[in-house]
Design a protein around this motif. Structure first.
Motif, PDB file in Angstrom:
ATOM      1  N   PHE A   1      22.435  43.308  40.940  1.00  0.00           N
ATOM      2  CA  PHE A   1      23.033  43.770  42.181  1.00  0.00           C
ATOM      3  C   PHE A   1      24.452  44.219  41.871  1.00  0.00           C
ATOM      4  N   GLU A   2      25.072  44.868  42.831  1.00  0.00           N
ATOM      5  CA  GLU A   2      26.459  45.315  42.656  1.00  0.00           C
ATOM      6  C   GLU A   2      27.392  44.160  42.976  1.00  0.00           C
ATOM      7  N   CYS A   3      28.022  43.652  41.945  1.00  0.00           N
ATOM      8  CA  CYS A   3      28.937  42.517  42.111  1.00  0.00           C
ATOM      9  C   CYS A   3      30.250  43.025  42.692  1.00  0.00           C
ATOM     10  N   LYS A   4      30.515  42.671  43.923  1.00  0.00           N
ATOM     11  CA  LYS A   4      31.751  43.086  44.584  1.00  0.00           C
ATOM     12  C   LYS A   4      32.846  42.039  44.498  1.00  0.00           C
ATOM     13  N   SER A   5      32.465  40.764  44.272  1.00  0.00           N
ATOM     14  CA  SER A   5      33.474  39.713  44.184  1.00  0.00           C
ATOM     15  C   SER A   5      32.926  38.557  43.380  1.00  0.00           C
ATOM     16  N   ALA A   6      33.833  37.702  42.936  1.00  0.00           N
ATOM     17  CA  ALA A   6      33.472  36.503  42.175  1.00  0.00           C
ATOM     18  C   ALA A   6      34.430  35.395  42.553  1.00  0.00           C
TER      19      ALA A   6
ATOM     20  N   CYS B   1      36.540  50.479  34.505  1.00  0.00           N
ATOM     21  CA  CYS B   1      37.895  49.927  34.649  1.00  0.00           C
ATOM     22  C   CYS B   1      38.938  50.714  33.883  1.00  0.00           C
ATOM     23  N   ARG B   2      38.516  51.639  33.044  1.00  0.00           N
ATOM     24  CA  ARG B   2      39.491  52.411  32.271  1.00  0.00           C
ATOM     25  C   ARG B   2      40.328  53.285  33.204  1.00  0.00           C
ATOM     26  N   ASP B   3      41.602  53.384  32.853  1.00  0.00           N
ATOM     27  CA  ASP B   3      42.562  54.208  33.592  1.00  0.00           C
ATOM     28  C   ASP B   3      42.770  53.740  35.023  1.00  0.00           C
ATOM     29  N   LYS B   4      42.403  52.509  35.324  1.00  0.00           N
ATOM     30  CA  LYS B   4      42.678  51.930  36.633  1.00  0.00           C
ATOM     31  C   LYS B   4      44.019  51.189  36.590  1.00  0.00           C
TER      32      LYS B   4
ATOM     33  N   ASN C   1      36.281  42.784  42.802  1.00  0.00           N
ATOM     34  CA  ASN C   1      36.102  43.870  41.851  1.00  0.00           C
ATOM     35  C   ASN C   1      36.799  45.128  42.347  1.00  0.00           C
ATOM     36  N   ALA C   2      37.768  45.618  41.574  1.00  0.00           N
ATOM     37  CA  ALA C   2      38.497  46.839  41.917  1.00  0.00           C
ATOM     38  C   ALA C   2      38.192  47.966  40.941  1.00  0.00           C
ATOM     39  N   CYS C   3      37.127  47.784  40.111  1.00  0.00           N
ATOM     40  CA  CYS C   3      36.762  48.825  39.157  1.00  0.00           C
ATOM     41  C   CYS C   3      35.772  49.825  39.740  1.00  0.00           C
ATOM     42  N   MET C   4      35.261  49.569  40.918  1.00  0.00           N
ATOM     43  CA  MET C   4      34.329  50.503  41.532  1.00  0.00           C
ATOM     44  C   MET C   4      35.061  51.742  42.006  1.00  0.00           C
ATOM     45  N   LYS C   5      34.310  52.823  42.240  1.00  0.00           N
ATOM     46  CA  LYS C   5      34.906  54.063  42.718  1.00  0.00           C
ATOM     47  C   LYS C   5      35.262  53.945  44.198  1.00  0.00           C
ATOM     48  N   SER C   6      36.339  54.625  44.562  1.00  0.00           N
ATOM     49  CA  SER C   6      36.719  54.617  45.974  1.00  0.00           C
ATOM     50  C   SER C   6      35.649  55.282  46.833  1.00  0.00           C
ATOM     51  N   SER C   7      35.004  56.288  46.267  1.00  0.00           N
ATOM     52  CA  SER C   7      33.990  57.002  47.043  1.00  0.00           C
ATOM     53  C   SER C   7      32.728  56.183  47.234  1.00  0.00           C
ATOM     54  N   ASP C   8      32.553  55.079  46.476  1.00  0.00           N
ATOM     55  CA  ASP C   8      31.364  54.242  46.628  1.00  0.00           C
ATOM     56  C   ASP C   8      31.450  53.327  47.837  1.00  0.00           C
ATOM     57  N   LEU C   9      32.596  53.223  48.431  1.00  0.00           N
ATOM     58  CA  LEU C   9      32.739  52.359  49.596  1.00  0.00           C
ATOM     59  C   LEU C   9      32.172  53.056  50.827  1.00  0.00           C
ATOM     60  N   ASP C  10      31.216  52.415  51.480  1.00  0.00           N
ATOM     61  CA  ASP C  10      30.582  52.995  52.658  1.00  0.00           C
ATOM     62  C   ASP C  10      31.254  52.497  53.937  1.00  0.00           C
ATOM     63  N   CYS C  11      32.559  52.472  53.945  1.00  0.00           N
ATOM     64  CA  CYS C  11      33.285  51.889  55.072  1.00  0.00           C
ATOM     65  C   CYS C  11      34.004  52.985  55.843  1.00  0.00           C
ATOM     66  N   PRO C  12      33.828  53.032  57.156  1.00  0.00           N
ATOM     67  CA  PRO C  12      34.581  54.014  57.957  1.00  0.00           C
ATOM     68  C   PRO C  12      36.045  53.616  58.070  1.00  0.00           C
ATOM     69  N   TYR C  13      36.846  54.570  58.465  1.00  0.00           N
ATOM     70  CA  TYR C  13      38.283  54.343  58.597  1.00  0.00           C
ATOM     71  C   TYR C  13      38.612  53.931  60.030  1.00  0.00           C
TER      72      TYR C  13
ATOM     73  N   TYR D   1      40.193  58.725  45.506  1.00  0.00           N
ATOM     74  CA  TYR D   1      41.310  58.390  44.618  1.00  0.00           C
ATOM     75  C   TYR D   1      40.783  57.643  43.402  1.00  0.00           C
ATOM     76  N   GLU D   2      41.249  57.994  42.225  1.00  0.00           N
ATOM     77  CA  GLU D   2      40.668  57.501  40.986  1.00  0.00           C
ATOM     78  C   GLU D   2      41.489  56.415  40.311  1.00  0.00           C
ATOM     79  N   LYS D   3      42.787  56.322  40.556  1.00  0.00           N
ATOM     80  CA  LYS D   3      43.623  55.387  39.816  1.00  0.00           C
ATOM     81  C   LYS D   3      43.457  53.960  40.307  1.00  0.00           C
ATOM     82  N   PHE D   4      43.021  53.786  41.527  1.00  0.00           N
ATOM     83  CA  PHE D   4      42.683  52.474  42.068  1.00  0.00           C
ATOM     84  C   PHE D   4      41.863  52.698  43.332  1.00  0.00           C
ATOM     85  N   VAL D   5      41.289  51.631  43.833  1.00  0.00           N
ATOM     86  CA  VAL D   5      40.498  51.735  45.052  1.00  0.00           C
ATOM     87  C   VAL D   5      41.464  51.868  46.225  1.00  0.00           C
TER      88      VAL D   5
END
Length: 1648
Positions: free
Chosen positions: A491-496, A449-452, A530-542, A573-577
């Motif tokens: 597991f990877e917590c994506k939401s709460a 979450c740092r620098d996000k 959760n918005a602290c994950m990396k943008s590149s970790d998202l396996d979603c097509p555009y 992108y590193e500053k936010f997802v």
């Protein structure tokens, strides 16, 4: 046991019961009764009990109220003059004094209800009430007249846990509006006081000589240097100490110190970090300051947050009542909570959090704003869009004063808020285009979450239903729930989800984006993503949406080359997802957004044509549609999830499919096809990384899943996509794609050499003539297996024919036999990497190419030098490394060494990216001297007859054929020597490459081949200039004849287009041999000797000629201008060493070549802008063809505000400048019109680099001599001078008909006319009447004045048409009826000045004086270019009728430059053949016409009829009507046009309607008059009887009586009668539609 303090209060209360009513004003009686009817109470009998407590029976209420109303009680007068009166509260304190020491009176008693606000209001109305106490147990208040500012008054205060003491405080010198702004007008008390309290160690400001505690409180309230939260007042020393802290921010510093009073500012901002304690059951508040209706504890909590009269610190909820209190456990320390069964009690805890062991970050709530917060703009230094991250940084810098901020995306503004939601979401309200960011403190696993910009996305009253993976009970706050999500490892917590009522936290591996249908409304729930994950970790097509871009724009990235690069920016992108992006191609901008339609619904998009919107779609049901997959889309096959874990309990059918896909023999390896991809193979994202070089990771992941049959490696996106199919049965699905390589999984039995891919495949290519073994009827895999298993020779490559299924094994490769490597349809060239790797290890590296790198990076490493990167490529064992790129200026933390298995040949020309400091080098394994590809040797390539010369190709290289370095004596400025050596070599040297190294050193190489001979194109390479021999038929004395720019075209207007040109050489010859114009390029390009532009402190390290010992920069400039062997475009001058370096390049051909050096001055010829001036009789059209896209402003200096055009990125501009004075155009000499045009680069301000152009139009015409013979046409039109400017002199009758034959004495008009669209005015002189026999009579003299006004008057000006006219009667000479009129006509700009003649007569016979009236000059040239002062002159002469001429911007100078420092130069352009001959517009033009005058008056024609075309039988046959003879001003408009609306013939229906209306109006007027007369008749009869006079006679009828004056009766009081057709004075005429202008007014009835 009863409380002693309570007993004392009851005793004092009984003593004062009898006098309570005497101190209540009537208004407060009404106020109290109103409070009892509106405010809730604890008992239905509160009114009765309160009346009994006052000593009254309910029966006598009415009488008592009447008695009170009758009493005249004077209103209390305030003692706080010149200030504001407020209250100071001392919690847990009462007053103990004897009746002789203080006066005590009861104010109010209302059992079981709140009395605080009422007591404050009552005390304000009484001057004797200086303070009062509130007994919360008995709900009553008692007033006192004591002042505790003195020591004696302070001693009367004692501790009492259920009583609060309130004392009036006067803030002198403060206005009420100032106080209301600081504290709000509803504030009950502004300060809280603690007797003998002090905040130790936090003294921020000390003020001496403060007389009272109230003055100290005022100083704290009005402090401007910092926010004063508390103060301390020492009565003995008269000292006031201000502090920015208080007992809540620094609780450990609060001490008990006798003699000092602690004052806490209640108007200070509430601390940002607020929450509520856990609920306590069956207890209530001690000090009940307000009671409200509420259904739930949450409602009561909201009331506490929204309290305005005081700072609510605790509350209690019981049934439907909410009890609010301004006290808590800090103000009433040690006081137990009263027991109240069924009540729920909570305390608000506010602190200034330091977030020890954690980080401050933000929660983002999209589409919401905080309605209870006060916002203040955050100063943002970014003017461009995309300010979210910058706003979060600004809020973090402010600290605790910014608990939250909001972003307005529409206006790109952000605001600091004074509060946050304090743990609740119901204070948030929806608002499109705005987002709310709340500052939070997170501890624990916070590294991601740092620098996000924000850590979580928050959505109030929403939940993800049915996907609860882990639950946690008793979670105190929402932030604790977020920390649990970050710490989750199972597991990877994506939401709460956080339940604000049950205090439970639920974690999920899904989100609203992966399960959109499960996202539901849920009260009291908070959804947290959760918005602290990396943008590149998202396996979603555009998913693509055309013509849109993100509304919630969080970041803008400039200088993005294409859509793919923008996608890469979003993916990593590193500053936010990054959830969505859009690419704006016109500005090369990438729009990044953290929102999408999942967070903002359809409001996430805005329409924008030309911009495409992309957002991640994580819904498993979504499959990106490839336009190439249309045939396979109908199969409805589910997409394969390669990232999902394999389930051991697979079905039998699926298990059988997986088994079939495994390698049943051999080992799994890969086959690489560079520059291609496999489509229609159900791709799914496999892996990605920002830095690239991920082939090994992609191979490993594909090997781990048997369903992966290969992958596409996208080097542009640094992403690999797994494929569920291969190309075995889908050959046509393998398509070319730049920047992509296809890796196909194959199972081979042969040796495994441990490389990532075993074969490289080149489609439609073949190595011929090297066959060692042939196999028939085999598959491609069998062919590769045979090559790997071959032992009789070293199989380095193979050819496989898909049509014949034939395999050919070779012992050579494309690199060892490049001449045999040819195109062959249907054949794949397969290169064995296990064998070629050993051969490649013995190759040398080529000369490095600077400032570019290869994007096909298969592996990335950290390296500090170029040599280290080269060594890494040599030692690479995972694949055959053929090239490397070293990025010397990469960002910290980014790998600098990029290894690749490709080269320029295999990757192609488009596989390179430019980057400063980059170095590219590849292995050079060529064994022969032949080039690739080649059909003939260099010796067999004869030139066509002609002369040998060379074209120059900048930033291009040629690497085919043998290359030998040319030995020259110098290492700088060597190009001429190199070309000379190449000429000596003859056919053995066909091309030359010049390498410009760092430091300005140069090397050149000669080649035995060329791109022209090989019919190929040179390859792009920065820092290298390529020269090749060509054959031209026309001799040129230059070292090189042409400068060639591949893949570019000149889009300007072509001078000549020719078809049937078979080659580039023929096109060059056509350009060289043209004689009609000077061909400067393959398409016509206007270029001039432009001025030099100096750039001190820079130099261009590309030198063609070196000149030592140069005196100054002017000598160096002269050397460049005089250079004859090539076109010198720029030079470098070293003032310290007196050296001059000439170059044929400039900053246009080498845009990135300039280097910084303070000893150098770089100078180049400025961009050659083309200016073309088109002259018309009315204006000048200035057309500018600029050297680059223009976004500035061009304008005429005569009127910059009105005569201008703004550029919008185009390179062609047109400015219209009228020849009149509207734009400041000035007439010089005869027919020459001059103006100045400024080319301003900035649309708003002028700069010293702006250019001024002088533009001229010079009109030419031949002098005309009029012979006295009838030359006019049937319409009497006579063209005088001026060519295209039509000047006419004619004689017309009064009906407008042009007259040729008239009668003696007939009224005529002589007219001299000019075209109305012309910008010229006319003036006439020397008008004469002549005969063919020589008789002459002067009508207008030389000066323009009439000779005899009785015969011919002065000429007048017709303002509409600018024609000259004079009315006269027809005359003739006795000897002949023919009269010739001759006049001299001159021209001036717009309107000419009249001549002042005798008798105050003005005649238009003198022109306006010109600026240079007496100077004739040399006007023989029709196009001249000359330099005057600081401007460029462009002159266009036009022979009328006007033609279009071109003018070129000859010299461009800085308009703000010192004139003394300029060097005046003149430049000649064009050939003599191109110039037009003729004189400038003459000073005068002679006009003439012939008129026949009979001895008798001829019959005049009638008005034209709408029938018959205007021809009348009674018209004289000798008088032919003109085309529009009755309307001379519309002579050119045609017969159908009628100019004067007053003479238009109306249709019969209109005439009938007009007549009927007139009759009706007359009848109505007569009837009205008769009615009026009858009404007055009786009155007149009485007056007649009295006076003995008869009534006045009726007025005459309008039809029988002529207009007359007003008729009056003889009586002084009689009625005046008026003629109804006479217009009365002072009466506005009433216009009636359809009436003639002479009949459009009638008298008004109110005149009678």
């Amino acid at each position: 046991m009863p409380n002693p303090s309570t007993m004392r209060h009851k005793k004092r209360h009984r003593k004062s019961q009898s006098s309570i009513w005497h101190h209540l004003s009537p208004s407060w009686i009404l106020f109290l009764t109103d409070r009892r009817t509106t405010a809730p109470s604890r008992s239905s009998s509160s009114t009765k009990s309160s009346l009994r407590h006052l000593g009254c029976h309910p029966v006598s209420v009415v009488s008592m109220l009447l008695a009170v109303f009758l009493c005249q009680v004077p209103a209390a007068q305030s003692e706080c003059f010149g200030g504001v009166e407020t209250y100071e509260k001392t919690a847990g304190t009462t007053v103990v004094c004897e009746s002789t020491e203080c006066n005590s009176r009861g104010l109010l008693t209302q059992p079981e209800t709140s009395v605080t606000r009422d007591c404050i209001a009552i005390c304000k109305q009484s001057s004797g009430c200086k303070s009062f106490t509130v007994d919360y147990l008995n709900s009553r208040c008692q007033s006192y007249d004591i002042d505790t500012n003195s020591r004696a008054g302070k001693q009367k205060l004692e501790k009492d846990s259920i009583v609060n003491f309130f004392e009036k405080t006067c803030l002198r010198g403060m206005r009420q509006n100032e106080f209301d702004k600081m504290c709000n007008s509803e504030r009950g008390w502004a300060f809280e006081r603690v007797v003998d309290g002090v905040l130790d160690g936090y003294d921020h400001k000390t003020i001496d000589g403060v007389d009272t505690r109230g003055e100290c409180a005022r100083l704290c309230l009005t402090e401007n240097d910092f926010e004063c939260r508390s103060a301390e007042y020492r009565l003995d020393a008269k000292i006031c100490v201000l502090s920015r802290e208080d007992r809540r921010t620094q609780p450990e510093a609060f001490r008990v110190t006798p003699g000092t009073d602690y004052i806490e500012n209640q108007c200070a901002k509430e601390l940002p970090d607020c929450s509520y304690t856990s609920a306590k059951q069956d207890v209530t508040v001690v000090a009940m300051d307000d009671i409200l209706f509420s259904r739930t504890a949450n409602d009561c909590q909201r009331f506490c947050d929204d309290a305005r009269a005081f700072q609510c610190r605790s509350f209690a909820q019981k049934e439907d009542r909410c009890y609010l209190s301004g006290d808590d456990s800090i103000t009433l320390d040690g006081v137990p909570q009263p027991v109240e069964i069924g009540a729920v009690y909570k305390e608000k805890i506010c602190a200034r959090s330091t977030c020890d062991g954690g980080i401050f970050t933000y929660e983002k709530t999209t589409g919401y704003f905080l309605r209870t917060a006060i916002q203040e703009p955050l100063t943002n230094d970014r003017a461009a869009p995309g300010i979210t991250y910058n706003c979060s940084s600004l809020c973090s810098q402010v600290g605790s004063d910014c608990p939250a901020f909001a972003v307005d995306y529409s206006g790109q503004r952000c605001f600091k808020l004074d509060r946050n939601t304090q743990g609740r979401g119901d204070s948030l309200a929806p608002r499109d285009g705005s987002s709310y960011f709340e500052k939070i403190c997170l501890r624990g696993e916070i590294s991601q979450c740092r620098d996000k910009a924000w850590a979580f996305e928050r959505v109030p009253d929403r939940m993800l239903q049915g996907f609860d993976d882990k639950d946690f009970p008793n979670v105190p706050t929402r932030r604790d729930c977020e920390e649990l999500c970050l710490r989750e490892r199972a597991f990877e917590c994506k939401s709460a989800e956080y339940d604000t009522v049950a205090l439970t936290c639920t974690l999920s591996r899904e989100s609203r984006r992966s399960k959109p249908k499960a996202f539901r409304d849920a009260r009291n729930m908070e959804y947290l993503e959760n918005a602290c994950m990396k943008s590149s970790d998202l396996d979603c097509p555009y998913q693509r949406t055309d013509n849109a871009y993100p509304r919630y724009l969080d970041a803008v990235i400039n200088d993005v080359k294409d859509e793919v690069a923008c996608e890469v920016q979003c993916t990593f992108y590193e500053k936010f997802v990054c959830r969505s992006f859009a690419f704006y191609s016109s500005a090369q901008q990438c729009f990044i957004s953290g929102d999408d339609r999942a967070s903002a619904a359809e409001e996430a998009l805005q329409n924008r044509p030309g911009t495409d919107y992309f957002e991640r779609n994580c819904d498993p049901a979504f499959r990106p549609i490839d336009t190439q997959d249309s045939a396979s889309n109908n199969n409805k096959v589910d997409q394969v999830d390669f990232n999902a874990k394999r389930d051991p309990d697979l079905s039998t059918a699926e298990s059988r499919i997986l088994t079939e896909r495994r390698c049943t023999f051999g080992h799994l390896t890969y086959e690489k096809t560079t520059g291609h991809e496999l489509i229609r193979a159900r791709p799914t994202r496999l892996f990605s990384d920002r830095d690239g070089g991920i082939i090994a990771q992609c191979v490993k992941r594909c090997e781990d899943d048997s369903r992966c049959l290969g992958f596409n490696m996208d080097y542009n996106r640094n992403e690999c996509q797994a494929l569920a199919k291969n190309s075995e049965d889908n050959l046509f699905n393998v398509r070319a794609s730049s920047g992509v390589s296809y890796f196909e999984a194959v199972c081979l039995r042969g040796q495994d050499c441990g490389v990532l891919w075993t074969f490289e495949r080149f489609i439609d290519m073949e190595l011929r003539g090297q066959e060692r073994r042939a196999l028939r009827d085999v598959s491609k895999t069998d062919c590769e297996d045979a090559c790997l298993s071959e032992t009789s020779f070293s199989c380095k490559s193979a050819n496989y024919n898909h049509l014949s299924r034939e395999c050919v094994l070779n012992d050579e490769t494309q690199f060892s036999r490049p001449n045999d490597y040819v195109v062959s349809q249907g054949v794949d060239y397969l290169e064995n990497q296990c064998e070629t790797a050993q051969a490649q290890s013995r190759c040398e590296y080529s000369i490095p190419i600077l400032d570019q790198y290869l994007i096909y990076s298969d592996k990335v490493l950290d390296a500090f030098t170029d040599a280290t990167c080269r060594q890494a490529c040599t030692q690479e064992r995972e694949f055959n490394c053929r090239s490397y790129s070293f990025l010397s200026e990469s960002q910290p933390g980014t790998p600098q060494c990029l290894l690749s298995g490709d080269t320029q040949i295999s990757a192609g020309r488009n596989a390179f990216q430019l980057e400063n400091g980059a170095i590219y080098s590849e292995k050079d394994c060529l064994l022969g001297s032949s080039s690739f590809p080649a059909s003939t040797s260099s010796a067999s390539r004869p030139f066509r007859p002609g002369l040998q010369t060379r074209p120059q190709v900048v930033d291009y290289n040629y690497e085919r054929g043998s290359k030998i370095q040319v030995t020259v004596a110098k290492d700088i400025g060597i190009i001429i020597q190199c070309l000379t050596q190449c000429n000596i070599q003859g056919r053995n040297c066909l091309s030359v490459t010049l390498l410009n190294e760092r430091g300005g050193r140069q090397r050149c190489f000669e080649h035995d081949s060329s791109a022209f001979a090989d019919q190929t194109d040179p390859t792009a390479e920065t820092g290298i200039t390529y020269f090749e021999k060509i054959c031209v038929r026309r001799k040129c004395r230059k070292s090189w004849t042409y400068v060639r720019v591949p893949q570019f075209e000149y889009i300007g207007e072509a001078n000549e287009e020719l078809g049937g040109v078979n080659s580039l050489a023929e096109c060059r010859n056509l350009c060289s041999e043209t004689t009609l114009y000077e061909c400067r390029a393959a398409t016509y390009y206007i270029q001039s000797n432009c001025e030099y532009v100096d750039q001190p402190g820079t130099y261009l390290p590309f030198t063609d000629t070196y000149i030592p010992s140069v005196t100054d920069i002017e000598e160096c400039r002269s050397q460049c201008s005089a250079q004859g062997q090539y076109n010198c475009r720029s030079f470098n001058f070293n003032a310290f060493r007196k050296e001059c370096f000439l170059s044929g390049d400039d900053s246009i051909s080498l845009p990135t070549g300039l280097q910084n050096d303070r000893d150098f001055t770089f100078s180049e010829r400025a961009g050659c802008n083309s200016v073309r001036v088109e002259c018309t009789p009315s204006d000048m059209l200035v057309r500018l063809a600029l050297a680059r896209d223009f976004n500035g402003r061009i304008y005429a200096t005569g009127n910059p505000q009105a005569c201008f055009e703004l550029g919008n990125g185009q390179s062609d501009m047109t400015l219209r400048i009228p020849l009149g004075s509207q734009c400041g155009t000035v007439q010089q000499n005869r027919g020459r019109y001059v103006n100045h045009v400024v080319i301003q680069e900035n649309p708003v301000i002028m700069q010293d680099t702006d250019k001024t152009v002088r533009v001229e139009c010079a009109f030419t015409a031949d002098d005309q001599t009029v012979s006295f013979k009838p030359t006019a046409g049937i319409d009497g039109r006579q063209d005088g001078g001026g060519g295209g400017i039509s000047v006419t002199m004619r004689v017309v009758r009064k009906n407008g008909e042009t007259a040729n034959m008239v009668g003696l004495g007939e009224d005529l008009q002589l007219r001299i006319e000019i075209d109305q669209d012309s910008a010229f005015g006319l003036f006439a002189r020397r008008l004469e009447a002549r005969t063919d026999n020589g008789e002459l009579m002067n009508l207008i003299d030389e000066s323009g004045c009439p000779v005899n006004e009785l015969i011919f008057p002065a000429l007048e000006l017709e303002s509409e048409s600018r024609a000259l006219f004079a009315d006269f009667k027809a005359f003739r000479f006795p000897s002949t009826p023919i009269v010739n009129f001759v006049a001299t006509v001159q021209f001036c700009q717009e309107v000419c000045e009249p001549m002042e003649c005798s008798g105050n007569l003005n005649s238009f016979g003198r022109r306006r004086r010109a600026l240079n009236d007496t100077e004739d000059g040399d006007n023989s040239g029709t196009r001249s270019y000359y330099k005057t002062g600081d401007e460029v002159s462009v002159t266009t002469s036009t022979t009328l009728p006007y033609t279009t001429n071109e003018a070129v911007l000859a010299n461009s100078l800085d308009i703000a430059q010192d004139p003394a420092s300029r060097t005046s130069r003149s430049t000649n352009f064009g050939n003599e053949d191109h110039q037009r001959s003729g004189k400038l517009l003459p000073d005068h033009v002679d006009l003439g016409l012939r008129l026949t005058v009979g001895e008798e008056v001829l019959q005049k024609p009638s008005f034209p009829s709408s029938m018959g075309g205007g021809h009348f039988p009674e018209t004289s046959p000798y008088t032919e009507p003109a085309l529009n003879a009755y309307y001379p001003s519309l002579a050119n408009a045609g017969g159908a046009a009628i100019g004067d609306p007053d003479l238009i013939c109306s249709p019969p229906s209109s005439l009938i309607a007009v007549i009927v209306i007139i009759l009706v109006l007359n009848v109505a007027m007569i009837a009205a008059f008769i009615l009026f007369y009858r009404q007055k008749r009786k009155y007149w009869s009485k007056r007649v009887g009295a006076s003995g006079m008869g009534p006045p006679p009726l007025p005459s009828r309008p039809s029988t009586s002529p207009p007359s004056t007003t008729i009056q009766s003889t009586s002084s009081s009689g009625v005046m009668f008026k003629n109804p057709y006479e217009q009365p004075q002072g009466v506005t005429r009433q216009r009636i539609a359809g009436l003639h202008s002479s009949m459009n007014s009638l008298p008004r009835d109110d005149q009678y």
